[in-house]
Design a protein around this motif. Sequence first.
Motif, PDB file in Angstrom:
ATOM      1  N   GLY A 186      -6.046  -5.874  -4.313  1.00  0.00           N
ATOM      2  CA  GLY A 186      -4.599  -5.956  -4.233  1.00  0.00           C
ATOM      3  C   GLY A 186      -3.965  -4.592  -4.107  1.00  0.00           C
ATOM      4  O   GLY A 186      -4.625  -3.590  -3.801  1.00  0.00           O
ATOM      5  N   LEU A 187      -2.671  -4.538  -4.386  1.00  0.00           N
ATOM      6  CA  LEU A 187      -1.920  -3.294  -4.228  1.00  0.00           C
ATOM      7  C   LEU A 187      -2.334  -2.252  -5.267  1.00  0.00           C
ATOM      8  O   LEU A 187      -2.310  -1.056  -4.984  1.00  0.00           O
ATOM      9  N   GLY A 188      -2.699  -2.694  -6.471  1.00  0.00           N
ATOM     10  CA  GLY A 188      -3.132  -1.758  -7.499  1.00  0.00           C
ATOM     11  C   GLY A 188      -4.389  -1.014  -7.113  1.00  0.00           C
ATOM     12  O   GLY A 188      -4.494   0.212  -7.283  1.00  0.00           O
ATOM     13  N   GLN A 189      -5.371  -1.736  -6.581  1.00  0.00           N
ATOM     14  CA  GLN A 189      -6.608  -1.095  -6.151  1.00  0.00           C
ATOM     15  C   GLN A 189      -6.363  -0.170  -4.968  1.00  0.00           C
ATOM     16  O   GLN A 189      -6.964   0.912  -4.874  1.00  0.00           O
ATOM     17  N   ALA A 190      -5.462  -0.560  -4.073  1.00  0.00           N
ATOM     18  CA  ALA A 190      -5.120   0.298  -2.939  1.00  0.00           C
ATOM     19  C   ALA A 190      -4.445   1.583  -3.413  1.00  0.00           C
ATOM     20  O   ALA A 190      -4.652   2.656  -2.828  1.00  0.00           O
ATOM     21  N   THR A 191      -3.659   1.509  -4.489  1.00  0.00           N
ATOM     22  CA  THR A 191      -3.007   2.694  -5.046  1.00  0.00           C
ATOM     23  C   THR A 191      -4.035   3.698  -5.538  1.00  0.00           C
ATOM     24  O   THR A 191      -3.937   4.901  -5.263  1.00  0.00           O
ATOM     25  N   VAL A 192      -5.017   3.212  -6.276  1.00  0.00           N
ATOM     26  CA  VAL A 192      -6.065   4.101  -6.799  1.00  0.00           C
ATOM     27  C   VAL A 192      -6.864   4.718  -5.653  1.00  0.00           C
ATOM     28  O   VAL A 192      -7.157   5.921  -5.652  1.00  0.00           O
TER      29      VAL A 192
END
Length: 328
Positions: free
Chosen positions: A276-282
Amino acid sequence: MNKGMGKFLTKKFLKLITLLVALCIITFVLMELSPIDPVTAYVGASTKVSAEQRALIAEHWGLNQPPLVRFWSWFKSIITGDWGTSMIYRRPVLEVIGQKFLSSIWLMAISWVLSGIIGFVLGIIAGVKEGKLVDKIIRGYCYIIMSTPTFWLGILCIMVFAVKLGWFPVALSVPIGVLSENVGIYERLQHIILPALTLGVIGISSICMNTREKVVEIMSTDYVLFAKARGESLRQIVFNHVLKNVSLPAITLQFLSFSELFGGTIFVEQVFSYPGLGQATVSAGLKGDLPLLMGIAIISLIFVYSGNIIADLLYRLIDPRIREGRDL
C-alpha cells in the motif's frame, strides 16, 4: 451562516496551501541532507556501472542540477499537474499513488471504523462503571496498548494468528503467484483482516480513554444526579444524557486521528508486506525516490487535513453555538 461558513472554508484553504508549500520545502531539504545517493539506490550494488553511466543516469533524472533548480523545476511541473515519474516503479507518480492509496484506503477504513466503534463503546462502559473491575480491565488494556509499538504488535499477531493458528495469511494482499485482477473478494478479505485488526487495536485506546474521561465528568453533573433521583435507570441515563454529550468529542477525536491512522499504516504495511501507500513511502525514502516521496507527502497532508476539516464541520453542525463567534 453561509457567509460564516464561506469565511471558515477560505481560511482553511489558505492554511492548507501554506502547509503544502512548507511541507514540500521541508521534505526536499531533508532528502537533500540524507546520506542516500539516489543514483546508487537506482542502480543497486552493481559494480559494473561505470562513472559515465552513473552520470548519464543522474542527467536523465535531473540529479546533476543544483538543488534549487531541481526544486523549482519540480514545483512548476506539479502546479501544472505533472507530478513526475517514480524512479522505483518507472511509472507516473500519480498512477503509483492512486494504485497504492486504493489498497491502503480499505485497510485504513476498516481499522478506523473498528477503532471508533469499539473504543467508543468501551469508553462508555468504563466511564459508567468507574472504579469497578470492568473499568480497571479496560483501562489496563488501554495503557498496555498505548505503550506497545505498532510493529511489535503486528509481529505478535503474525506469530499467533498466522503462523501458530493458521487462521490468516502471513503477508501480502493477494495469494503468492496470483495476479491481483484474478483475486476474489474472499481472498482479499483474508489478507486484509489481520493487518486491519492490528491497526484498529492500536487506535482503540485513545478513543476509549477520552470517551471514558468525558463520561465520568458527565456522570458527576447535577442533571445526571437529578435523573437518578427521579428514578431513571442506568440505561436511560446513558441513552438520554450520556450518549449525546460524549458523541461530539468522540466524533471530533475520531476524525482528528487521521494522522495517527496514516502513521500506523506505514508500520503495519511494512510488517505484513502489504503493498500500500505506507510501504511505498518507506521504499521511496530508502531509495531516494524524491518525486514519489514528495507526491506521497502532499497526498498524506491533504488526507490528514481533510480529517481535521471534517471534524470542524461536524462540530459546527452538531453544536449550533459554534456557528457564531470565533471560528475553529
